[in-house]
Design a protein around this motif. Structure first.
Motif, PDB file in Angstrom:
ATOM      1  N   UNK A   1       0.802  -1.142  -0.087  1.00 15.70           N
ATOM      2  CA  UNK A   1       0.113  -0.164  -0.215  1.00 15.70           C
ATOM      3  C   UNK A   1       0.736   1.127   0.077  1.00 15.70           C
ATOM      4  N   UNK A   2       1.953   1.227   0.780  1.00 18.53           N
ATOM      5  CA  UNK A   2       2.646   2.624   0.959  1.00 18.53           C
ATOM      6  C   UNK A   2       3.631   2.584  -0.507  1.00 18.53           C
TER       7      UNK A   2
ATOM      8  N   UNK B   1       2.627   1.770  -3.638  1.00 18.57           N
ATOM      9  CA  UNK B   1       1.407   2.099  -4.340  1.00 18.57           C
ATOM     10  C   UNK B   1       1.286   3.589  -4.389  1.00 18.57           C
ATOM     11  N   UNK B   2       1.176   4.027  -3.209  1.00 13.89           N
ATOM     12  CA  UNK B   2       0.826   5.407  -2.690  1.00 13.89           C
ATOM     13  C   UNK B   2       2.074   6.131  -3.072  1.00 13.89           C
ATOM     14  N   UNK B   3       3.103   5.866  -2.688  1.00 16.59           N
ATOM     15  CA  UNK B   3       4.442   6.474  -3.083  1.00 16.59           C
ATOM     16  C   UNK B   3       4.812   6.619  -4.596  1.00 16.59           C
ATOM     17  N   UNK B   4       4.327   5.592  -5.371  1.00 14.11           N
ATOM     18  CA  UNK B   4       4.757   5.802  -6.973  1.00 14.11           C
ATOM     19  C   UNK B   4       3.691   6.452  -7.507  1.00 14.11           C
ATOM     20  N   UNK B   5       2.250   6.378  -7.060  1.00 13.17           N
ATOM     21  CA  UNK B   5       1.401   7.286  -7.613  1.00 13.17           C
ATOM     22  C   UNK B   5       1.694   8.769  -7.492  1.00 13.17           C
ATOM     23  N   UNK B   6       2.046   9.346  -6.504  1.00 17.70           N
ATOM     24  CA  UNK B   6       2.313  10.413  -6.315  1.00 17.70           C
ATOM     25  C   UNK B   6       3.579  11.115  -6.908  1.00 17.70           C
ATOM     26  N   UNK B   7       4.740  10.153  -6.964  1.00 20.50           N
ATOM     27  CA  UNK B   7       6.070  10.606  -7.553  1.00 20.50           C
ATOM     28  C   UNK B   7       5.694  10.645  -9.027  1.00 20.50           C
ATOM     29  N   UNK B   8       4.972   9.625  -9.685  1.00 20.75           N
ATOM     30  CA  UNK B   8       4.764   9.872 -11.198  1.00 20.75           C
ATOM     31  C   UNK B   8       3.933  10.824 -11.543  1.00 20.75           C
ATOM     32  N   UNK B   9       2.852  10.893 -10.692  1.00 20.68           N
ATOM     33  CA  UNK B   9       2.053  12.221 -10.933  1.00 20.68           C
ATOM     34  C   UNK B   9       3.014  13.536 -10.752  1.00 20.68           C
TER      35      UNK B   9
ATOM     36  N   UNK C   1      -5.712   4.031   6.851  1.00 15.62           N
ATOM     37  CA  UNK C   1      -6.849   4.322   6.073  1.00 15.62           C
ATOM     38  C   UNK C   1      -6.319   4.090   4.634  1.00 15.62           C
ATOM     39  N   UNK C   2      -4.917   4.322   4.310  1.00 15.13           N
ATOM     40  CA  UNK C   2      -4.389   4.028   2.987  1.00 15.13           C
ATOM     41  C   UNK C   2      -4.389   2.602   2.429  1.00 15.13           C
ATOM     42  N   UNK C   3      -4.108   1.794   3.693  1.00 14.13           N
ATOM     43  CA  UNK C   3      -4.063   0.385   3.470  1.00 14.13           C
ATOM     44  C   UNK C   3      -5.666   0.009   3.016  1.00 14.13           C
ATOM     45  N   UNK C   4      -6.399   0.581   3.865  1.00 15.61           N
ATOM     46  CA  UNK C   4      -7.924   0.089   3.507  1.00 15.61           C
ATOM     47  C   UNK C   4      -8.461   0.272   2.101  1.00 15.61           C
ATOM     48  N   UNK C   5      -8.072   1.672   1.824  1.00 10.62           N
ATOM     49  CA  UNK C   5      -8.541   2.306   0.397  1.00 10.62           C
ATOM     50  C   UNK C   5      -7.759   1.340  -0.656  1.00 10.62           C
ATOM     51  N   UNK C   6      -6.413   0.983  -0.597  1.00  9.89           N
ATOM     52  CA  UNK C   6      -5.686   0.492  -1.757  1.00  9.89           C
ATOM     53  C   UNK C   6      -5.892  -0.934  -1.473  1.00  9.89           C
ATOM     54  N   UNK C   7      -6.790  -1.557  -0.505  1.00  4.73           N
ATOM     55  CA  UNK C   7      -6.590  -3.160  -0.414  1.00  4.73           C
ATOM     56  C   UNK C   7      -6.843  -3.868  -1.668  1.00  4.73           C
ATOM     57  N   UNK C   8      -8.007  -3.592  -2.157  1.00  2.71           N
ATOM     58  CA  UNK C   8      -8.149  -4.301  -3.474  1.00  2.71           C
ATOM     59  C   UNK C   8      -7.043  -4.401  -4.594  1.00  2.71           C
ATOM     60  N   UNK C   9      -6.674  -3.186  -4.781  1.00  3.09           N
ATOM     61  CA  UNK C   9      -5.492  -3.163  -5.736  1.00  3.09           C
ATOM     62  C   UNK C   9      -4.233  -3.837  -5.165  1.00  3.09           C
ATOM     63  N   UNK C  10      -3.829  -3.445  -3.991  1.00  2.00           N
ATOM     64  CA  UNK C  10      -2.636  -4.399  -3.465  1.00  2.00           C
ATOM     65  C   UNK C  10      -2.831  -5.758  -3.281  1.00  2.00           C
ATOM     66  N   UNK C  11      -4.097  -6.303  -3.082  1.00  6.36           N
ATOM     67  CA  UNK C  11      -4.253  -7.802  -3.177  1.00  6.36           C
ATOM     68  C   UNK C  11      -4.019  -8.527  -4.597  1.00  6.36           C
ATOM     69  N   UNK C  12      -4.803  -7.497  -5.709  1.00  7.28           N
ATOM     70  CA  UNK C  12      -4.337  -8.093  -6.906  1.00  7.28           C
ATOM     71  C   UNK C  12      -2.874  -8.070  -7.179  1.00  7.28           C
TER      72      UNK C  12
END
Length: 428
Positions: A64-65, A67-75, A133-144
């Protein structure tokens, strides 16, 4: 520099702050000691309790961390590229790469991670609510993503155990103690005691017992006066009683029980000498307690405490007597040699020589030698130093023979019949 320019700059700055948050959170939550967090949670800190829950599943946390870090860095990099291209044309791509690399490296990586690594528990308690909260939001994507990663690893022949721990808790504690000793923070005596307590579950009764050749016993057929004299002269409180041959243990006599019986006989009508003629040592002997040699020291100590006894006879798989084990023997594995005013003043098992080596009693255990000399001789194949030499030499050496193995020089300096009594050992 219109409104869109300033909005883009503000968005990049906000994304860099988010990147710094994710980077620092990752470092804080992975570097924080769960033991320290548990101590804080026990004192009522809710943040520490949340941090413990967040770090229970490390794989999901990291996923989760990251995923969030890469999203904001790439954006942030995309917005910076668009902004610099608008300002400087085609050369803006290279310029945006340089500027964003500098900003991300300094303000989104090094700075937050340096702070987090210097205060991991404090930082972990502060960021845990947001990360949860971040883990909860990204949980489906992280599981995949986790399933996809495991699929690729399986195709490469790599087996993963998501529920397994890299190190057991006991191994982590042992490693921390050893590291603290090597860095000077833990004294050798403290290290030996702590590691000795941790090792009780891995060591068997056979490794700490007194061998049967050294056991002092009472022959049930001896005269009562001889039995009484032997018990009074012995430094031991409990002595096994055998009938016929030493293998046939029929009881264990306690000095207090014997003295109580002597006192009862003395208070009888006739003289003590006459009463002793009818004395039977088995009348005051306790039932012997036998244990298998493969019992771990941890289990045996629990059995001693449960049975309210301190003395057990050790037998092998065929029921043959191998030795005896006491609660004191187990405690000595933790605190070292325990002596009292009744122990015999035998020469020490370990004496230092002028060349930096040691004169060692052959019956000394490898574990005791390692603790005393701070060595790492293996004790997988033998319990005693003499046993190690015989195992490695594949023979019973004679005095004067010298062997070299495991980085040490072993010289046999004493032998009685088939038993090695003394060796001179020094590091090669």
């Amino acid at each position: 520099m219109d409104t869109a320019f300033w909005i883009t700059c503000g968005a990049i700055a906000a994304l860099l702050l988010l990147s710094a948050f994710f980077s620092g959170s990752e470092t804080a939550l992975t570097a924080a000691s769960r033991g320290k967090l548990r101590a804080r949670a026990d004192k009522g800190e809710r943040g520490a309790e949340r941090a413990l829950k967040v770090t229970e599943d490390t794989e999901r946390l990291i996923g989760a961390v990251l995923l969030g870090n890469n999203l904001v860095n790439i954006l942030a990099a995309s917005l910076a590229t668009a902004l610099f291209t608008r300002l400087f044309g085609e050369s803006g791509v290279a310029l945006a790469t340089l500027v964003m690399t500098f900003l991300v490296l300094i303000f989104a990586e090094v700075l937050p991670k340096t702070y987090a690594i210097s205060n991991p528990e404090v930082a972990a308690t502060r960021v845990s609510p947001v990360i949860a909260a971040v883990i909860l939001v990204f949980s489906p994507v992280v599981t995949f993503i986790r399933l996809l990663v495991r699929l690729f690893l399986a195709l490469c022949g790599v087996k993963t155990d998501p529920d397994g721990k890299i190190l057991a808790a006991r191994e982590e504690i042992a490693g921390a103690i050893s590291l603290g000793h090597s860095e000077g923070g833990v004294e050798k005596e403290d290290r030996d005691r702590l590691l000795g307590a941790l090792d009780l579950g891995d060591r068997t009764v056979e490794e700490a017992m007194l061998h049967r050749s050294q056991i002092e016993m009472i022959d049930v057929s001896d005269a009562p006066e001889a039995i009484l004299a032997q018990c009074l002269a012995s430094p031991h409180t409990r002595l096994p009683v055998f009938d016929g041959e030493p293998e046939n243990i029929v009881g264990v006599i306690h000095a207090k029980n014997l003295l109580r019986e002597m006192d009862r006989l003395r208070r009888g009508g006739s003289t003590l000498a006459n009463e002793l003629q009818n004395f039977n040592v088995l009348d005051v002997a306790m039932t012997p307690y036998f244990v298998p040699e493969t019992t771990t020291l941890d289990d045996q100590m629990r059995q001693f405490l449960r049975r309210h006894t301190h003395f057990a006879l050790v037998v092998d798989e065929y029921g043959a007597l191998r030795g005896l084990i006491t609660l004191e023997d187990i405690l000595e594995e933790i605190v070292g040699e325990i002596t009292d005013e009744f122990d015999s003043s035998d020469p020490p098992e370990l004496r230092r020589t002028e060349d930096g080596g040691f004169l060692v009693d052959g019956a000394m255990t490898i574990r005791d030698l390692n603790r005393a000399a701070d060595w790492l001789l293996p004790d997988d194949e033998a319990n005693t130093v003499a046993g190690l030499v015989i195992h490695e030499a594949q023979m019973i050496p004679t005095p004067g023979q010298v062997f070299g193995f495991h980085g040490f020089r072993f010289e046999v300096t004493g032998r009685e019949e088939n038993r090695i009594t003394e060796l001179k050992i020094r590091r090669l």
